[in-house]
Design a protein around this motif. Sequence first.
Motif, PDB file in Angstrom:
ATOM      1  N   LEU A   1       0.828  -1.206   0.000  1.00 53.21           N
ATOM      2  CA  LEU A   1       0.000   0.000   0.000  1.00 53.21           C
ATOM      3  C   LEU A   1       0.860   1.253   0.000  1.00 53.21           C
ATOM      4  O   LEU A   1       0.626   2.197  -0.768  1.00 53.21           O
ATOM      5  N   ARG A   2       1.867   1.266   0.855  1.00 51.49           N
ATOM      6  CA  ARG A   2       2.725   2.454   0.943  1.00 51.49           C
ATOM      7  C   ARG A   2       3.527   2.653  -0.330  1.00 51.49           C
ATOM      8  O   ARG A   2       3.708   3.792  -0.794  1.00 51.49           O
ATOM      9  N   GLU A   3       3.978   1.564  -0.935  1.00 51.04           N
ATOM     10  CA  GLU A   3       4.715   1.679  -2.202  1.00 51.04           C
ATOM     11  C   GLU A   3       3.815   2.228  -3.302  1.00 51.04           C
ATOM     12  O   GLU A   3       4.222   3.103  -4.077  1.00 51.04           O
ATOM     13  N   ALA A   4       2.596   1.725  -3.385  1.00 58.26           N
ATOM     14  CA  ALA A   4       1.657   2.206  -4.403  1.00 58.26           C
ATOM     15  C   ALA A   4       1.318   3.675  -4.168  1.00 58.26           C
ATOM     16  O   ALA A   4       1.260   4.476  -5.116  1.00 58.26           O
ATOM     17  N   PHE A   5       1.109   4.037  -2.918  1.00 59.55           N
ATOM     18  CA  PHE A   5       0.810   5.429  -2.578  1.00 59.55           C
ATOM     19  C   PHE A   5       1.932   6.360  -3.030  1.00 59.55           C
ATOM     20  O   PHE A   5       1.690   7.410  -3.633  1.00 59.55           O
ATOM     21  N   GLU A   6       3.155   5.991  -2.737  1.00 57.12           N
ATOM     22  CA  GLU A   6       4.299   6.842  -3.090  1.00 57.12           C
ATOM     23  C   GLU A   6       4.448   6.977  -4.597  1.00 57.12           C
ATOM     24  O   GLU A   6       4.714   8.073  -5.115  1.00 57.12           O
ATOM     25  N   ALA A   7       4.235   5.874  -5.307  1.00 60.77           N
ATOM     26  CA  ALA A   7       4.363   5.919  -6.770  1.00 60.77           C
ATOM     27  C   ALA A   7       3.265   6.769  -7.407  1.00 60.77           C
ATOM     28  O   ALA A   7       3.491   7.440  -8.422  1.00 60.77           O
ATOM     29  N   GLN A   8       2.072   6.756  -6.811  1.00 61.45           N
ATOM     30  CA  GLN A   8       0.921   7.428  -7.423  1.00 61.45           C
ATOM     31  C   GLN A   8       0.736   8.872  -6.964  1.00 61.45           C
ATOM     32  O   GLN A   8       0.056   9.644  -7.629  1.00 61.45           O
TER      33      GLN A   8
ATOM     34  N   TYR B   1       4.359  11.512  -2.803  1.00 65.38           N
ATOM     35  CA  TYR B   1       4.644  11.755  -1.389  1.00 65.38           C
ATOM     36  C   TYR B   1       5.252  10.501  -0.765  1.00 65.38           C
ATOM     37  O   TYR B   1       4.954   9.374  -1.173  1.00 65.38           O
ATOM     38  N   LYS B   2       6.097  10.701   0.241  1.00 64.78           N
ATOM     39  CA  LYS B   2       6.617   9.598   1.024  1.00 64.78           C
ATOM     40  C   LYS B   2       5.596   9.222   2.105  1.00 64.78           C
ATOM     41  O   LYS B   2       5.069  10.092   2.795  1.00 64.78           O
ATOM     42  N   ALA B   3       5.363   7.944   2.258  1.00 61.84           N
ATOM     43  CA  ALA B   3       4.387   7.498   3.242  1.00 61.84           C
ATOM     44  C   ALA B   3       4.765   7.930   4.653  1.00 61.84           C
ATOM     45  O   ALA B   3       3.893   8.243   5.470  1.00 61.84           O
ATOM     46  N   LYS B   4       6.058   7.992   4.932  1.00 63.30           N
ATOM     47  CA  LYS B   4       6.487   8.378   6.275  1.00 63.30           C
ATOM     48  C   LYS B   4       6.165   9.830   6.593  1.00 63.30           C
ATOM     49  O   LYS B   4       6.176  10.240   7.777  1.00 63.30           O
ATOM     50  N   ASP B   5       5.868  10.632   5.563  1.00 59.36           N
ATOM     51  CA  ASP B   5       5.536  12.043   5.779  1.00 59.36           C
ATOM     52  C   ASP B   5       4.048  12.266   6.003  1.00 59.36           C
ATOM     53  O   ASP B   5       3.608  13.405   6.159  1.00 59.36           O
ATOM     54  N   ILE B   6       3.263  11.192   5.997  1.00 51.58           N
ATOM     55  CA  ILE B   6       1.818  11.295   6.202  1.00 51.58           C
ATOM     56  C   ILE B   6       1.503  10.891   7.628  1.00 51.58           C
ATOM     57  O   ILE B   6       1.804   9.772   8.056  1.00 51.58           O
ATOM     58  N   VAL B   7       0.909  11.793   8.363  1.00 52.34           N
ATOM     59  CA  VAL B   7       0.533  11.519   9.750  1.00 52.34           C
ATOM     60  C   VAL B   7      -0.975  11.299   9.803  1.00 52.34           C
ATOM     61  O   VAL B   7      -1.744  12.127   9.314  1.00 52.34           O
TER      62      VAL B   7
ATOM     63  N   PHE C   1      -3.418  11.333   1.804  1.00 51.69           N
ATOM     64  CA  PHE C   1      -3.878   9.948   1.905  1.00 51.69           C
ATOM     65  C   PHE C   1      -5.373   9.854   1.637  1.00 51.69           C
ATOM     66  O   PHE C   1      -5.833   8.958   0.916  1.00 51.69           O
ATOM     67  N   VAL C   2      -6.179  10.750   2.233  1.00 52.49           N
ATOM     68  CA  VAL C   2      -7.634  10.715   2.063  1.00 52.49           C
ATOM     69  C   VAL C   2      -8.003  10.836   0.589  1.00 52.49           C
ATOM     70  O   VAL C   2      -8.842  10.090   0.071  1.00 52.49           O
ATOM     71  N   SER C   3      -7.356  11.761  -0.120  1.00 52.07           N
ATOM     72  CA  SER C   3      -7.636  11.950  -1.545  1.00 52.07           C
ATOM     73  C   SER C   3      -7.229  10.714  -2.341  1.00 52.07           C
ATOM     74  O   SER C   3      -7.960  10.281  -3.247  1.00 52.07           O
ATOM     75  N   TRP C   4      -6.085  10.136  -2.009  1.00 55.06           N
ATOM     76  CA  TRP C   4      -5.622   8.928  -2.709  1.00 55.06           C
ATOM     77  C   TRP C   4      -6.583   7.766  -2.469  1.00 55.06           C
ATOM     78  O   TRP C   4      -6.927   7.031  -3.412  1.00 55.06           O
ATOM     79  N   PHE C   5      -7.026   7.595  -1.231  1.00 52.92           N
ATOM     80  CA  PHE C   5      -7.980   6.535  -0.902  1.00 52.92           C
ATOM     81  C   PHE C   5      -9.251   6.687  -1.740  1.00 52.92           C
ATOM     82  O   PHE C   5      -9.739   5.718  -2.331  1.00 52.92           O
TER      83      PHE C   5
END
Length: 618
Positions: free
Chosen positions: A168-175, A178-184, A193-197
């Motif tokens: 999930l985090r890899e797909a999020f970063e590619a799409q 943003y880096k997943a670690k920067d999302i709180v 994240f909300v928009s990506w979801f």
Amino acid sequence: MAEPTQDTNQPIIGTHYFGFAKNDWPVGFLSSVDPQKALPDFQRISDMGFNTVVLVASWGDYEPAIGTYNQRAFDKMSAIVGAAEKIGLDVYIRMPYYWNLTQRDSIEDRQERIFLERTQWEAWNAFLVRMKTFADRHSAIKGFFGSWEDFLIIEEMFFDQHGRGVDLREAFEAQTGYKAKDIVRNGQNYEVFVSWFDDRILALHESIQRVLKNYSFEVRVDSDPKRVDGKLEWLGHEKMYKLHDAAPIAYWAPYYGATNTGQPLTADKALKSVDWLIAKLGTVLGDASHVWLDQMNIVDNTYGTDNNDYIAPQEMKAFLQGIAERIPSKFHGYALWTLKNYRHNVIADPLLLEPVGLYWTFNQARKSPDGGVIIPPGGYIEQTVRGTVTGTLSAPETSLKLDISSGTARAFFNQEELIHEADKDTPTTRMSVNTISSGGDLRIVNVGKKDLVIKSVALYGHEQGGDVFDQDMHPLQYYPYIVELNAKIRQNAAKSCSGFGRTLSPAFMAKGIFADNWTGNDFSLCFTGDDGRYEISFTVVNTIKDNSLIIRTDDQAIRFALKEGVENISLCKTMHPHDVIRFAVEKSFSPRNVDPSSEDERALSINFREVSVKKCDR
């Protein structure tokens, strides 16, 4: 599979169905329900004024292991839908329902792969094709829909610090970049994240719809909080409402818009919450009169929600009278959750009806001709309870109840004794949920000197209430109110062009067209004239390149390619009073996206300028 009921003038008056036996519940639906009971159950539902049932379909029930189908699940669902057809009830199927008791691999891993359209997508697509073939054989099935709730696990996995959610985090970063670690979570950059979801839900819906044309989605209508530096912001999911070629489905519970301090609500306050939901949907869709509530939770005692406000019992009748006034003029109908109080029971096949070996292992035991099982002295029955399903108990304690007709039983879980001796008079045994939380084997042994006869087994936690029927299907306090609600909705639906609130011309009432003549992605006209053959002409203004307008009547669907600018469209058709013409526009835009200074965030499609009607001899 017939055209969706939500596209007609008949409102949906529905309830979820997962069996009426004491231990039937949604998560254990196909492993527990007795299809032979469906016909009398559906007759009872119909007698209450319902015209629709909602069923759940979890992929794991039908395909417990990838490549291995459970034909028994298909057969049971076919018998249940067939019973609905005989009674005259419409059927909607929620799929993919997340929870089940029978899947052998990880439920959350499968859901993640569906969400990302990866790895097992080919197997999922093959299952969809099977479900389409199944639906094509049953005229009662009017449509399928998914729910954002069935993908709540995605957020849990994404923000898991213990290894889950890597893909999930890899797909999020590619799409997103943003880096997943920067999302709180609920903090810095959470809106990304909300928009990506929401984008993934829209993409998933469109992919499933390529196989199941009548597929919609229960969209998320509440908002997520984001707090940064003490500043609170609410992140909505309005983007999710713009489903491809489908009206979204919504849900409602009394806590919407409430202070949620565990206080009772008046009917007026609860109805204001419903009106808020309708207005929120209408902001994006034009109006909500074509949307139905697949979950209307008039009572919500979900575990852990003690702080949620609730409708005061003395206010329920007035509240439901107010709901009746809003269907179908404000929204298209509802399905009740839940008609029957139920227990969160993690035992598959609690009535011991299924073939031996499917869920239960028998040692010297045999099926009883009167139902249940006969275990001779020294014999036992055993079932493996997966650790992944014990979380559905939703309670700090669990209860073991053996329905014994005769004999003496001893019960073990992972060889730990739970019950030393139990007979027909032994009360329910309670224990900490930690005793079984990791899963294991439940074994029930005959320790007596004569045959042990067991009718059912329940290992359960939370008890969910709806206060219409109790677990034994005895009517409760809200039963007469629901019957009255359904009767009133049917009366409203009998009125001419009910649900069409705007007069567009002497011959038509409209819904889905804004006061400034802009439309959303779909809108409808209801004919108010006399029987006859008419030439119906429409004048529209299109501002989007390569757009199309689809016009549907009961007997045909016509696609018009729209050029930019003014378009005049006409068709000659035989019309009868209350006939409905439905329109769908392929592309939409938001004025806010065109002009950032605009406060208009609606999803607009075309400007519907004029409609005229004259006699037609063609």
